[in-house]
Scaffold this active site. Structure first.
Site, PDB file in Angstrom:
ATOM      1  N   SER A   1      38.428   3.441  22.870  1.00 44.42           N
ATOM      2  CA  SER A   1      39.205   3.860  21.699  1.00 44.42           C
ATOM      3  C   SER A   1      39.293   2.733  20.663  1.00 44.42           C
ATOM      4  O   SER A   1      39.299   2.999  19.451  1.00 44.42           O
ATOM      5  CB  SER A   1      40.606   4.354  22.104  1.00 44.42           C
ATOM      6  OG  SER A   1      41.419   3.289  22.522  1.00 44.42           O
TER       7      SER A   1
ATOM      8  N   ARG B   1      35.145  -7.448  32.162  1.00 48.00           N
ATOM      9  CA  ARG B   1      34.541  -8.473  33.018  1.00 48.00           C
ATOM     10  C   ARG B   1      34.913  -9.844  32.474  1.00 48.00           C
ATOM     11  O   ARG B   1      34.862 -10.065  31.269  1.00 48.00           O
ATOM     12  CB  ARG B   1      33.019  -8.327  33.039  1.00 48.00           C
ATOM     13  CG  ARG B   1      32.648  -6.997  33.602  1.00 48.00           C
ATOM     14  CD  ARG B   1      31.411  -6.873  34.374  1.00 48.00           C
ATOM     15  NE  ARG B   1      30.721  -7.991  34.937  1.00 48.00           N
ATOM     16  CZ  ARG B   1      30.618  -8.222  36.230  1.00 48.00           C
ATOM     17  NH1 ARG B   1      31.259  -7.464  37.093  1.00 48.00           N
ATOM     18  NH2 ARG B   1      29.889  -9.219  36.671  1.00 48.00           N
TER      19      ARG B   1
ATOM     20  N   HIS C   1      43.889  -7.949  23.534  1.00 51.90           N
ATOM     21  CA  HIS C   1      44.626  -7.948  24.797  1.00 51.90           C
ATOM     22  C   HIS C   1      45.927  -7.175  24.596  1.00 51.90           C
ATOM     23  O   HIS C   1      46.629  -7.399  23.600  1.00 51.90           O
ATOM     24  CB  HIS C   1      44.918  -9.393  25.221  1.00 51.90           C
ATOM     25  CG  HIS C   1      45.643  -9.462  26.518  1.00 51.90           C
ATOM     26  ND1 HIS C   1      45.010  -9.230  27.736  1.00 51.90           N
ATOM     27  CD2 HIS C   1      46.950  -9.673  26.811  1.00 51.90           C
ATOM     28  CE1 HIS C   1      45.908  -9.329  28.699  1.00 51.90           C
ATOM     29  NE2 HIS C   1      47.089  -9.590  28.174  1.00 51.90           N
TER      30      HIS C   1
HETATM   31  C1  GAR Z   1      42.907  -1.681  25.565  1.00 53.13           C
HETATM   32  O1  GAR Z   1      44.280  -1.458  25.690  1.00 53.13           O
HETATM   33  C2  GAR Z   1      42.609  -3.168  25.545  1.00 53.13           C
HETATM   34  O2  GAR Z   1      43.596  -3.910  24.893  1.00 53.13           O
HETATM   35  C3  GAR Z   1      42.590  -3.473  27.013  1.00 53.13           C
HETATM   36  O3  GAR Z   1      41.929  -2.395  27.616  1.00 53.13           O
HETATM   37  C4  GAR Z   1      42.161  -1.229  26.829  1.00 53.13           C
HETATM   38  C5  GAR Z   1      40.824  -0.617  26.500  1.00 53.13           C
HETATM   39  O4  GAR Z   1      40.996   0.625  25.899  1.00 53.13           O
HETATM   40  N1  GAR Z   1      41.910  -4.709  27.273  1.00 53.13           N
HETATM   41  C6  GAR Z   1      42.222  -5.505  28.278  1.00 53.13           C
HETATM   42  O5  GAR Z   1      43.088  -5.260  29.081  1.00 53.13           O
HETATM   43  C7  GAR Z   1      41.393  -6.772  28.358  1.00 53.13           C
HETATM   44  N2  GAR Z   1      41.963  -7.669  29.261  1.00 53.13           N
HETATM   45  P1  GAR Z   1      39.836   1.248  25.015  1.00 53.13           P
HETATM   46  O6  GAR Z   1      38.580   1.259  25.898  1.00 53.13           O
HETATM   47  O7  GAR Z   1      40.309   2.647  24.731  1.00 53.13           O
HETATM   48  O8  GAR Z   1      39.680   0.416  23.793  1.00 53.13           O
END
Ligand code: GAR
Length: 208
Positions: free
Chosen positions: A27, A106, A124
């Site tokens: 997203s 990763r 993050h």
């Molecule tokens: C998001 O909330 C991002 O901030 C988090 O994963 C989600 C991905 O959602 N990232 C982390 O936790 C990195 N450590 P998305 O695939 O819908 O963008």
């Protein structure tokens, strides 16, 4: 007498070729792609890469005409750097100058991070330096935080430790669950990340 003519060609706005790395839903990648559809946006997303061939974001990017590719990490076993060398080859072949990690789950080795010093951004889902790592919304609720949010930062070898480029916060409301809080944060992620990418790309264009 021939009238001298000058050929005026509309100058194409210069944009920074940018890749987005994802592992799943994508997203944030969608928010970045939507922003980069504006020709005046200083970054042009030309590549979406994933370590997960099943990442739903890959199909979506491809449907929008963006080159989307998976380099599965599994055949590389424990050799993280070998997987990253394969990623790096594709990034270089596409002339990428800026990389956005968007839900790329990763941990990167110092080898790849070192190649993108100052040129790799991550989002993050917490107000760093609070809650690095996973399960940030659960942990914010358990800690009784009144405010929670998201951070865009430069990637360095320490996980979620790089210099902070920007943050957006949301209130934690009575009765919040990790899901309701996470959804409120995600909406801010989708605003913050394009804004921070624009700022970083513009700085590159300005030679800073
Ligand atoms: C998001 O909330 C991002 O901030 C988090 O994963 C989600 C991905 O959602 N990232 C982390 O936790 C990195 N450590 P998305 O695939 O819908 O963008």
């Amino acid at each position: 007498m021939a009238v001298p003519t000058t050929l005026i060609q509309p100058s194409k706005p210069r944009r920074v070729p940018t890749a987005v790395l994802i592992s799943g839903r994508g997203s944030n990648m969608e928010a970045l792609l939507a922003a980069s559809r504006d020709p005046a946006f200083p970054a042009e997303i030309t590549l979406v890469l994933s370590n997960n061939p099943g990442a739903p974001g890959l199909a979506s990017a491809a449907k929008q005409g963006i080159e989307a590719m998976a380099i599965d990490h599994r055949p590389f076993g424990r050799d993280r750097e070998a997987h990253e060398r394969a990623l790096q080859e594709v990034l270089v072949a596409h002339g990428i100058q800026l990389v956005c990690l968007a839900g790329y789950m990763r941990v990167l080795t110092p080898w790849l991070v070192g190649r993108w010093e100052g040129r790799m951004l991550n989002i993050h889902p917490a107000l760093l330096p609070k809650f690095p790592g996973l399960h940030t919304h659960e942990r914010a609720l358990e800690a009784g935080e009144g405010q929670h949010g998201c951070t865009v930062h430069l990637v360095t070898a320490g996980v979620d430790e790089g210099p902070i480029l920007g943050q957006a916060s949301v209130p934690v409301l009575a009765g919040d669950t990790p899901a309701t809080l996470g959804a409120r944060v995600l909406a801010r992620e989708h605003e913050l990340y394009p804004a921070m990418l624009a700022r970083s790309a513009q700085a590159i264009l300005d030679g800073q």
